[in-house]
Write a protein that holds these residues in place. Sequence first.
Motif: not given
Length: 164
Positions: A45-74
């Motif tokens: 629903g947006y023209d542009a997107v910024v995603l921010g994530s905290g880092v834990r044990v050398e990974s971004i948050e699982k929820s952020a990675a999953a969201w980026a995968t789920q919305h890859a087309d957008a």
Amino acid sequence: MTALVAYATHSGATRTLAETLADALREAGLDCDLVDLEEAPDPSGYDAVVLGSGVRVESIEKSAAAWATQHADALRTRPFAFFSCSGSASDPAKGGKQKATDAFLATLDHTPVATKNFPGWVLMDRIPLHERVLLKSMRTPTGDFRDLPAVAAWGREIAPLLQG
Ligand SMILES: Cc1cc2nc3c(=O)[nH]c(=O)nc-3n(C[C@H](O)[C@H](O)[C@H](O)COP(=O)(O)O)c2cc1C
């Protein structure tokens, strides 16, 4: 134009960076929504997107990675920027690099218009006991390492990139 700043956080630091970023984007003329990923925002629903994530044990948050995968087309079909918020970004020896960010970017089949690794905070009173023990065993430096003026400056820098 509309922009979504979506973030994933455990101890709150990424939220404060996202708030600062959203304010800077608004000042640059973007109509910006700031949304926790827990609310499952829809980026289409947006023209542009910024995603921010905290880092834990050398990974971004699982929820952020999953969201980026789920919305890859957008995310592939509109200007997309990413920032991380971590402890090690406060270490000048890292030269602005963050393994978690590099690993995340390697999973994307598109290239963000901008990426940045910002320092956050490591505050023992904001994390659960078992994680305190882990961080103490790793001798992780504690403190508030945020540089909010740098976040605002990045917002001004990327505003034209998000506007396309
Ligand atoms: C359990 C735990 C693991 C962490 N692992 C890392 C790490 O691997 N690399 C790093 O740079 N920072 C690490 N940190 C520091 C966090 O990235 C830092 O506290 C950041 O501000 C967290 O963002 P948040 O407050 O939005 O969750 C860790 C913190 C915790 C509590």
